[in-house]
Motif scaffolding. Structure first.
Motif, PDB file in Angstrom:
ATOM      1  N   ALA A   1      10.478 -12.258  -4.423  1.00  0.00           N
ATOM      2  CA  ALA A   1       9.673 -11.434  -3.517  1.00  0.00           C
ATOM      3  C   ALA A   1       8.964 -10.318  -4.268  1.00  0.00           C
ATOM      4  O   ALA A   1       7.756 -10.097  -4.110  1.00  0.00           O
ATOM      5  CB  ALA A   1      10.571 -10.854  -2.424  1.00  0.00           C
ATOM      6  N   GLY A   2       9.707  -9.574  -5.079  1.00  0.00           N
ATOM      7  CA  GLY A   2       9.105  -8.471  -5.821  1.00  0.00           C
ATOM      8  C   GLY A   2       8.063  -8.942  -6.812  1.00  0.00           C
ATOM      9  O   GLY A   2       6.991  -8.328  -6.950  1.00  0.00           O
ATOM     10  N   SER A   3       8.358 -10.046  -7.506  1.00  0.00           N
ATOM     11  CA  SER A   3       7.414 -10.579  -8.487  1.00  0.00           C
ATOM     12  C   SER A   3       6.121 -11.020  -7.819  1.00  0.00           C
ATOM     13  O   SER A   3       5.011 -10.659  -8.252  1.00  0.00           O
ATOM     14  CB  SER A   3       8.047 -11.753  -9.239  1.00  0.00           C
ATOM     15  OG  SER A   3       9.231 -11.369  -9.900  1.00  0.00           O
ATOM     16  N   GLU A   4       6.243 -11.797  -6.752  1.00  0.00           N
ATOM     17  CA  GLU A   4       5.047 -12.331  -6.100  1.00  0.00           C
ATOM     18  C   GLU A   4       4.195 -11.223  -5.489  1.00  0.00           C
ATOM     19  O   GLU A   4       2.958 -11.252  -5.566  1.00  0.00           O
ATOM     20  CB  GLU A   4       5.454 -13.343  -5.023  1.00  0.00           C
ATOM     21  CG  GLU A   4       6.061 -14.630  -5.574  1.00  0.00           C
ATOM     22  CD  GLU A   4       5.064 -15.442  -6.386  1.00  0.00           C
ATOM     23  OE1 GLU A   4       3.853 -15.412  -6.075  1.00  0.00           O
ATOM     24  OE2 GLU A   4       5.492 -16.094  -7.354  1.00  0.00           O
ATOM     25  N   ALA A   5       4.823 -10.227  -4.883  1.00  0.00           N
ATOM     26  CA  ALA A   5       4.066  -9.124  -4.295  1.00  0.00           C
ATOM     27  C   ALA A   5       3.304  -8.354  -5.369  1.00  0.00           C
ATOM     28  O   ALA A   5       2.114  -8.034  -5.214  1.00  0.00           O
ATOM     29  CB  ALA A   5       5.010  -8.184  -3.538  1.00  0.00           C
ATOM     30  N   GLU A   6       3.985  -8.061  -6.472  1.00  0.00           N
ATOM     31  CA  GLU A   6       3.344  -7.313  -7.564  1.00  0.00           C
ATOM     32  C   GLU A   6       2.189  -8.100  -8.161  1.00  0.00           C
ATOM     33  O   GLU A   6       1.094  -7.568  -8.363  1.00  0.00           O
ATOM     34  CB  GLU A   6       4.379  -7.003  -8.647  1.00  0.00           C
ATOM     35  CG  GLU A   6       3.786  -6.310  -9.856  1.00  0.00           C
ATOM     36  CD  GLU A   6       4.833  -5.885 -10.859  1.00  0.00           C
ATOM     37  OE1 GLU A   6       4.430  -5.516 -11.984  1.00  0.00           O
ATOM     38  OE2 GLU A   6       6.052  -5.902 -10.553  1.00  0.00           O
ATOM     39  N   TYR A   7       2.409  -9.375  -8.455  1.00  0.00           N
ATOM     40  CA  TYR A   7       1.377 -10.167  -9.113  1.00  0.00           C
ATOM     41  C   TYR A   7       0.192 -10.420  -8.180  1.00  0.00           C
ATOM     42  O   TYR A   7      -0.959 -10.427  -8.627  1.00  0.00           O
ATOM     43  CB  TYR A   7       1.958 -11.499  -9.597  1.00  0.00           C
ATOM     44  CG  TYR A   7       3.069 -11.346 -10.618  1.00  0.00           C
ATOM     45  CD1 TYR A   7       3.090 -10.279 -11.505  1.00  0.00           C
ATOM     46  CD2 TYR A   7       4.122 -12.270 -10.690  1.00  0.00           C
ATOM     47  CE1 TYR A   7       4.112 -10.130 -12.432  1.00  0.00           C
ATOM     48  CE2 TYR A   7       5.132 -12.139 -11.623  1.00  0.00           C
ATOM     49  CZ  TYR A   7       5.132 -11.064 -12.487  1.00  0.00           C
ATOM     50  OH  TYR A   7       6.133 -10.920 -13.408  1.00  0.00           O
TER      51      TYR A   7
ATOM     52  N   PHE B   1       1.786  -1.139 -11.242  1.00  0.00           N
ATOM     53  CA  PHE B   1       2.121  -2.183 -10.269  1.00  0.00           C
ATOM     54  C   PHE B   1       3.627  -2.393 -10.152  1.00  0.00           C
ATOM     55  O   PHE B   1       4.110  -2.961  -9.169  1.00  0.00           O
ATOM     56  CB  PHE B   1       1.454  -3.501 -10.653  1.00  0.00           C
ATOM     57  CG  PHE B   1      -0.050  -3.471 -10.586  1.00  0.00           C
ATOM     58  CD1 PHE B   1      -0.703  -3.014  -9.453  1.00  0.00           C
ATOM     59  CD2 PHE B   1      -0.814  -3.891 -11.661  1.00  0.00           C
ATOM     60  CE1 PHE B   1      -2.090  -2.978  -9.391  1.00  0.00           C
ATOM     61  CE2 PHE B   1      -2.199  -3.862 -11.609  1.00  0.00           C
ATOM     62  CZ  PHE B   1      -2.845  -3.408 -10.473  1.00  0.00           C
ATOM     63  N   GLY B   2       4.370  -1.937 -11.170  1.00  0.00           N
ATOM     64  CA  GLY B   2       5.819  -2.110 -11.123  1.00  0.00           C
ATOM     65  C   GLY B   2       6.462  -1.396  -9.950  1.00  0.00           C
ATOM     66  O   GLY B   2       7.468  -1.861  -9.400  1.00  0.00           O
ATOM     67  N   ALA B   3       5.889  -0.261  -9.563  1.00  0.00           N
ATOM     68  CA  ALA B   3       6.434   0.444  -8.396  1.00  0.00           C
ATOM     69  C   ALA B   3       6.345  -0.425  -7.146  1.00  0.00           C
ATOM     70  O   ALA B   3       7.223  -0.385  -6.273  1.00  0.00           O
ATOM     71  CB  ALA B   3       5.679   1.755  -8.187  1.00  0.00           C
ATOM     72  N   VAL B   4       5.275  -1.232  -7.051  1.00  0.00           N
ATOM     73  CA  VAL B   4       5.127  -2.143  -5.906  1.00  0.00           C
ATOM     74  C   VAL B   4       6.133  -3.276  -6.000  1.00  0.00           C
ATOM     75  O   VAL B   4       6.778  -3.645  -5.009  1.00  0.00           O
ATOM     76  CB  VAL B   4       3.692  -2.709  -5.865  1.00  0.00           C
ATOM     77  CG1 VAL B   4       3.551  -3.781  -4.796  1.00  0.00           C
ATOM     78  CG2 VAL B   4       2.705  -1.577  -5.619  1.00  0.00           C
ATOM     79  N   GLY B   5       6.293  -3.857  -7.206  1.00  0.00           N
ATOM     80  CA  GLY B   5       7.281  -4.915  -7.370  1.00  0.00           C
ATOM     81  C   GLY B   5       8.679  -4.435  -7.036  1.00  0.00           C
ATOM     82  O   GLY B   5       9.465  -5.145  -6.386  1.00  0.00           O
ATOM     83  N   ALA B   6       9.004  -3.216  -7.467  1.00  0.00           N
ATOM     84  CA  ALA B   6      10.324  -2.658  -7.178  1.00  0.00           C
ATOM     85  C   ALA B   6      10.500  -2.411  -5.684  1.00  0.00           C
ATOM     86  O   ALA B   6      11.545  -2.727  -5.101  1.00  0.00           O
ATOM     87  CB  ALA B   6      10.519  -1.361  -7.958  1.00  0.00           C
ATOM     88  N   ALA B   7       9.487  -1.831  -5.051  1.00  0.00           N
ATOM     89  CA  ALA B   7       9.573  -1.567  -3.608  1.00  0.00           C
ATOM     90  C   ALA B   7       9.719  -2.870  -2.829  1.00  0.00           C
ATOM     91  O   ALA B   7      10.498  -2.949  -1.861  1.00  0.00           O
ATOM     92  CB  ALA B   7       8.333  -0.808  -3.148  1.00  0.00           C
ATOM     93  N   ALA B   8       8.980  -3.902  -3.234  1.00  0.00           N
ATOM     94  CA  ALA B   8       9.047  -5.182  -2.533  1.00  0.00           C
ATOM     95  C   ALA B   8      10.407  -5.835  -2.712  1.00  0.00           C
ATOM     96  O   ALA B   8      10.990  -6.375  -1.757  1.00  0.00           O
ATOM     97  CB  ALA B   8       7.940  -6.108  -3.046  1.00  0.00           C
ATOM     98  N   ALA B   9      10.940  -5.804  -3.940  1.00  0.00           N
ATOM     99  CA  ALA B   9      12.260  -6.393  -4.186  1.00  0.00           C
ATOM    100  C   ALA B   9      13.327  -5.674  -3.380  1.00  0.00           C
ATOM    101  O   ALA B   9      14.211  -6.310  -2.768  1.00  0.00           O
ATOM    102  CB  ALA B   9      12.577  -6.325  -5.679  1.00  0.00           C
ATOM    103  N   ALA B  10      13.268  -4.339  -3.355  1.00  0.00           N
ATOM    104  CA  ALA B  10      14.263  -3.579  -2.594  1.00  0.00           C
ATOM    105  C   ALA B  10      14.105  -3.800  -1.090  1.00  0.00           C
ATOM    106  O   ALA B  10      15.093  -3.934  -0.359  1.00  0.00           O
ATOM    107  CB  ALA B  10      14.151  -2.094  -2.935  1.00  0.00           C
TER     108      ALA B  10
END
Length: 473
Positions: free
Chosen positions: A147-153, A174-183
């Motif tokens: 989830a976090g990877s796909e949202a960030e990419y 963009f890592g902040a978005v990947g982290a937020a999405a994963a969490a």
């Protein structure tokens, strides 16, 4: 004679409905994603990201930047249920901060050309901490990582690689978005709350490529992880958050991407899997990927023509502009600078036939033979590299290498893609060997073998407690 009344004017065609804001598109996709909805091929790549990232994080936990992050985390964050590499447990935010620094400290973690980011170094430690905090399973961890990877990419593709070229360090941005999405996925936030997490993370995201070669690089990745996880926790508490933060005239797209924003990339979430396309590049050398193609070309030429280091009088490397922009240390003085030095990478391969974690050391850098070999290596940026669309697409960090020998003979090799990239993937045996070498440095060979077996079967784990210690079979 009578006349018919004139027909009323036709109504103008209805305008197509506006796309939902980017944060809401991402948030509602996250809320609907379940493990069963992830294609097995994408899940396999996600599983590989978990294994590779945790291996390099275990190896990196003793690096200076990682120790600094762990000490800071222990000083400012509360105790909690989440594993801290190097020992101890903290709250989720503290563990995500410290473990992300460890994952990126050695620059041995994976890359993705969607945004030119080190996606897994931020997403995997954040997902691990959030799933541990939520008491989730191994399948929950895999789902959160995907989830976090796909949202960030997807967001990175929507905004374009011009963001990186402009000087933003997209791993933190963009890592902040990947982290937020994963969490958000690990905490099972609903669509609107997940959108809140994405929007809040975007409001405070940042990072500059000026950090390369210094401890600021892994620490900024760590900060992105902590900020993204905190955004998800704050989203659970409610509050007004601007879901239009990407599209706003004062917002993300205008400020970092000169207004470029293609919403199609977000609308394709769940149909196009970025873990597969453009895919994930797994590093074979613990240095910036920009130097790998040149190092591979030299190594291959030396094997093919049976060259000894003493046979070589010059190595001339022609590279795309992005490679020259990344590799700014011609004569590195520290291991951090060496990770961003093409002469170091090439000279190391010339002398040792490889470039390993053991070569990123003071004694190696002080070796007079290495310093002499670096003097024979030159790099020239080709400003017309990207004028050929095929070369720009197929060799974004390639190298055209000419080796001149003492006999007057010159041999040339064009390397479009380094070993470990999507075009030339590492074998499963190479992946495993890398993990065992990295994790074994921290927890020993037997525990590393056990951990590899557990992570390879991540879907079957009922919980994550003790897994990173190597556990028992």
């Amino acid at each position: 004679m009578t006349t018919s009344p004139s027909a009323p004017p036709a109504a103008p065609p209805a305008a197509p409905p506006a796309a939902p804001p980017a944060a809401r598109l991402i948030g509602h996709w996250l809320a609907g994603l379940e493990r069963a909805g992830i294609p097995e091929e994408a899940a396999a790549v996600g599983r590989g990201c978990i294994i590779d990232t945790l291996g390099v994080a275990l190896a990196g936990a003793d690096a200076d930047a990682a120790r600094m992050a762990r000490e800071e985390a222990l000083n400012i964050y509360a105790a909690g249920p989440c594993t801290l590499l190097g020992g101890g447990r903290l709250c989720a935010e503290g563990a995500a901060f410290a473990n992300t620094a460890a994952a990126h400290a050695l620059d041995f973690d994976d890359n993705c050309y969607a945004g030119f980011v080190h996606g897994s170094a931020v997403v995997v430690p954040t997902a691990l901490a959030a799933v541990e905090a939520a008491g989730g399973t191994g399948a929950d961890l895999l789902t959160a990582v995907v989830a976090g990877s796909e949202a960030e990419y997807a967001l990175a593709i929507a905004l374009g690689n011009g963001v990186y070229e402009a000087g933003w360090w997209t791993t933190a941005l963009f890592g902040a978005v990947g982290a937020a999405a994963a969490a958000a996925k690990a905490f099972r936030l609903d669509g609107d709350r997940a959108a809140d997490a994405i929007a809040f993370a975007l409001c405070g995201a940042g990072g500059l490529r000026a950090c390369f070669g210094t401890s600021a690089k892994p620490l900024l990745a760590a900060q992105a992880a902590a900020n993204g996880l905190r955004a998800a926790r704050l989203a659970m508490r409610g509050g007004a958050v601007p879901h239009g933060v990407v599209e706003d005239p004062r917002g993300f797209a205008r400020l970092v991407a000169q207004g470029r924003f293609n919403v199609t990339a977000l609308e394709e979430l769940g149909r196009r899997w970025h873990l597969l396309d453009p895919g994930i590049d797994t590093k074979a050398y613990p240095v910036c990927l920009s130097s790998h193609a040149a190092a591979d070309a030299v190594r291959d030429l030396m094997v093919e023509y049976r060259l000894d280091p003493s046979d070589i009088v010059a190595v001339r490397c022609v590279v795309p502009p992005v490679v020259a922009a990344n590799l700014t240390y011609d004569r590195p003085a520290t291991p951090g600078e060496a990770r961003f030095s093409l002469p170091f990478a090439v000279a190391c391969v010339m002398l040792h036939g490889d470039l390993t974690l053991d070569h990123l050391s003071g004694p190696t850098l002080a070796d007079p033979r290495l310093r002499a070999a670096m003097e024979r290596v030159s790099m020239r940026s080709d400003p017309g590299w990207n004028a050929d669309p095929d070369r720009a697409r197929l060799a974004p960090e390639g190298a055209d290498v000419m080796v001149e020998t003492r006999t007057g003979k010159s041999v040339r090799r064009f390397c479009a893609s380094a070993r470990g990239t999507v075009a030339r993937p590492l074998s499963m045996e190479d992946h495993t060997a890398k993990f065992l070498a990295c994790a074994g440095r921290a927890i020993g060979p037997a525990a590393a073998q056990r951990l590899h077996r557990h992570l390879s079967a991540i879907d079957t784990l009922p919980g994550l407690d003790g897994v990173l210690d190597g556990g028992t079979d």
